[in-house]
Design a protein around this motif. Structure first.
Motif, PDB file in Angstrom:
ATOM      1  N   MET A  54      -0.481 -11.172  -0.925  1.00 38.79           N
ATOM      2  CA  MET A  54       0.818 -10.498  -0.916  1.00 38.79           C
ATOM      3  C   MET A  54       1.148  -9.923  -2.290  1.00 38.79           C
ATOM      4  O   MET A  54       1.680  -8.817  -2.410  1.00 38.79           O
ATOM      5  N   VAL A  55       0.819 -10.669  -3.332  1.00 37.17           N
ATOM      6  CA  VAL A  55       1.084 -10.194  -4.691  1.00 37.17           C
ATOM      7  C   VAL A  55       0.213  -8.985  -5.015  1.00 37.17           C
ATOM      8  O   VAL A  55       0.684  -7.979  -5.560  1.00 37.17           O
ATOM      9  N   LEU A  56      -1.071  -9.048  -4.675  1.00 36.72           N
ATOM     10  CA  LEU A  56      -1.974  -7.937  -4.980  1.00 36.72           C
ATOM     11  C   LEU A  56      -1.664  -6.703  -4.143  1.00 36.72           C
ATOM     12  O   LEU A  56      -1.865  -5.577  -4.602  1.00 36.72           O
ATOM     13  N   LEU A  57      -1.193  -6.897  -2.917  1.00 35.39           N
ATOM     14  CA  LEU A  57      -0.855  -5.748  -2.078  1.00 35.39           C
ATOM     15  C   LEU A  57       0.280  -4.924  -2.674  1.00 35.39           C
ATOM     16  O   LEU A  57       0.370  -3.718  -2.409  1.00 35.39           O
ATOM     17  N   ALA A  58       1.137  -5.550  -3.465  1.00 30.04           N
ATOM     18  CA  ALA A  58       2.242  -4.811  -4.077  1.00 30.04           C
ATOM     19  C   ALA A  58       1.754  -3.763  -5.068  1.00 30.04           C
ATOM     20  O   ALA A  58       2.501  -2.832  -5.392  1.00 30.04           O
ATOM     21  N   PHE A  59       0.506  -3.875  -5.522  1.00 25.68           N
ATOM     22  CA  PHE A  59      -0.015  -2.942  -6.517  1.00 25.68           C
ATOM     23  C   PHE A  59      -1.051  -1.976  -5.930  1.00 25.68           C
ATOM     24  O   PHE A  59      -1.706  -1.264  -6.676  1.00 25.68           O
ATOM     25  N   THR A  60      -1.200  -1.961  -4.614  1.00 30.24           N
ATOM     26  CA  THR A  60      -2.135  -1.032  -3.988  1.00 30.24           C
ATOM     27  C   THR A  60      -1.419   0.269  -3.640  1.00 30.24           C
ATOM     28  O   THR A  60      -0.200   0.302  -3.485  1.00 30.24           O
ATOM     29  N   ARG A  61      -2.193   1.330  -3.510  1.00 30.84           N
ATOM     30  CA  ARG A  61      -1.629   2.640  -3.175  1.00 30.84           C
ATOM     31  C   ARG A  61      -2.397   3.339  -2.059  1.00 30.84           C
ATOM     32  O   ARG A  61      -2.040   4.451  -1.685  1.00 30.84           O
ATOM     33  N   ASP A  62      -3.441   2.708  -1.524  1.00 28.64           N
ATOM     34  CA  ASP A  62      -4.248   3.363  -0.498  1.00 28.64           C
ATOM     35  C   ASP A  62      -3.765   2.948   0.892  1.00 28.64           C
ATOM     36  O   ASP A  62      -2.808   2.194   1.046  1.00 28.64           O
ATOM     37  N   LEU A  63      -4.440   3.471   1.919  1.00 23.71           N
ATOM     38  CA  LEU A  63      -4.097   3.153   3.301  1.00 23.71           C
ATOM     39  C   LEU A  63      -5.013   2.084   3.897  1.00 23.71           C
ATOM     40  O   LEU A  63      -4.577   1.312   4.756  1.00 23.71           O
ATOM     41  N   ASP A  64      -6.251   2.035   3.453  1.00 25.84           N
ATOM     42  CA  ASP A  64      -7.219   1.141   4.074  1.00 25.84           C
ATOM     43  C   ASP A  64      -6.895  -0.335   3.822  1.00 25.84           C
ATOM     44  O   ASP A  64      -7.024  -1.163   4.729  1.00 25.84           O
TER      45      ASP A  64
END
Length: 283
Positions: A45-55
């Motif tokens: 959940m923490v790392l997902l906050a810093f993603t920008r892609d769709l996959d």
């Protein structure tokens, strides 16, 4: 007379109104320690906050749904939440975020919608979709524990495994159990008002009538809540709550081997998904 069966009257077993139904063995998520389900999803959940892609968020949404569909006891309301409310929320958030994107950042992409001088670009829509999917993936991971854990077990696990002071944990548990009590008291007060014809000219329908009737529930509900709080306080004092640094646990929520297996497996799967998609490649 001998040999005759003798019937013995037994008192009915008291039913805990706050107890949750026993989950089937196939619903393995309900049998895990609550702390396991939190620790297994928080890093992702923490790392997902810093993603920008769709996959990446799509992969975690698929993983969360797979776990919920195979390991959770799902009611009709939960199924509607997963397959109707969540997609509708993603669509709404996608459009909402896309209209806030600065046009100068995406003006080189094709136009999707034109209304007068306003233009919705494909790049803005892609950014809005990525943001909505990211939020949806975080929500889906949170639902793994949220739909399969009850409040009392979470408090007990925090006291037993994290060594949270029981004065804090069980005070929070007592406050948590006020919620269904207030709901029951409110239903009793409403029924009493209807029987006595209370409400006067605000007895009709509509939002204003409901609001005005609600004001009449506040005082009796507060009085009932104070009486219930006094009874709870007296019962806790009678049991010497807070008199000793530790207490004997009546309900144990142990950490078993299956908790360790689930934790390691989900952390490994999360690491594998991040490695395969690698959302920070562009950076």
């Amino acid at each position: 007379m001998t040999g005759m069966p003798v019937s013995v009257a037994t008192a009915p077993t008291p039913v805990d109104p706050f107890a949750t139904p026993v989950a089937a063995p196939s619903h393995f998520l309900h049998h895990l320690n609550p702390l396991t389900k939190i620790a297994a999803v928080v890093p992702a959940m923490v790392l997902l906050a810093f993603t920008r892609d769709l996959d990446t968020p799509l992969a975690f949404i698929a993983l969360s749904y797979l776990l919920l569909l195979t390991g959770a006891r799902l009611s009709r309301g939960v199924v509607a939440l997963l397959f109707l409310a969540v997609p509708a929320g993603v669509a709404l958030l996608t459009f909402g975020f896309s209209i806030w994107i600065d046009d100068t950042l995406v003006s080189d992409t094709p136009a999707v919608l034109r209304i007068g001088d306003w233009v919705l670009y494909e790049g803005a829509l892609a950014i809005g979709l990525a943001t909505a999917l990211r939020l949806c993936a975080i929500l889906a991971l949170a639902l793994i524990g949220g739909l399969t854990t009850n409040g009392p077990d979470l408090v007990r696990a925090a006291v037993q495994q994290l060594h949270v002071p029981y004065r804090v944990g069980y005070t929070a548990l007592a406050a948590y159990r006020f919620v269904p009590r207030f709901g029951y008291e409110l239903s009793v007060i409403r029924a009493a008002h209807r029987v006595r014809g209370a409400g006067g000219r605000w007895g009709g329908r509509g939002p204003i009538a409901r609001l005005m009737r609600g004001w009449g529930y506040i005082v009796p509900l507060l009085a009932s809540g104070i009486r219930h709080a006094e009874r709870v306080a007296l019962s806790m004092d009678a049991r010497a709550f807070g008199a000793h640094p530790t207490r004997t646990e009546r309900h144990l929520v142990p950490w078993r081997a299956r908790d360790t297996v689930f934790l390691v497996a989900l952390l490994t799967a999360s690491a594998a998904l991040f490695t395969l998609t690698w959302p920070w490649l562009a950076a």
